[in-house]
Design a protein around this motif. Structure first.
Motif: not given
Length: 124
Positions: A23-24, A66-67, A92-96, A101-104
């Motif tokens: 992950x970047x 973090x994404x 944090x919840x690392x699974x997130x 990543x969704x839209x609004x």
């Protein structure tokens, strides 16, 4: 690389299970100074290990983006050349970070208890 070398290259013992991923992220100080980009190699609820563009000193406060989670505050627990370990200020919840990543429009369907992890809320 032998097992002894592999163990000595790791940071301090971790309390939480970690999840390997690629992950970047971007690294900044709390006052906004840019520390460059990093590749997260493993992530847990309490911290991460990353390869950085340049050396980052241990002991400094840091914010990583973090994404799927957003900005997360922590401290550099250890640093070896361009590798660092960050201990988060709050779990944090690392699974997130693994979820798309969704839209609004999709964000409206997120329960209230998960919204605190979305972009714009710094976890300190």
């Amino acid at each position: 690389m032998d097992d002894e070398q592999d163990i000595s290259d790791r940071g301090p013992a971790r309390a939480a299970p970690r999840d390997s991923l690629f992950l970047l992220t971007t690294l900044t100080t709390p006052d906004g100074a840019q520390l460059g980009k990093a590749r997260v190699r493993n992530l847990s609820a309490t911290g991460l290990m990353a390869d950085c563009e340049r050396a980052v000193p241990s002991g400094i406060k840091i914010i990583c983006e973090l994404r799927g989670i957003g900005p997360v505050a922590g401290s550099v627990a250890w640093s070896r050349e361009e590798k660092i370990g960050i201990a988060f200020d709050e779990p944090i919840d690392p699974q997130l970070a693994r979820k798309p990543v969704g839209s609004g429009a999709q964000k409206a369907n997120v329960p209230d208890y998960l919204r605190m992890h979305q972009r714009g809320t710094i976890r300190r």
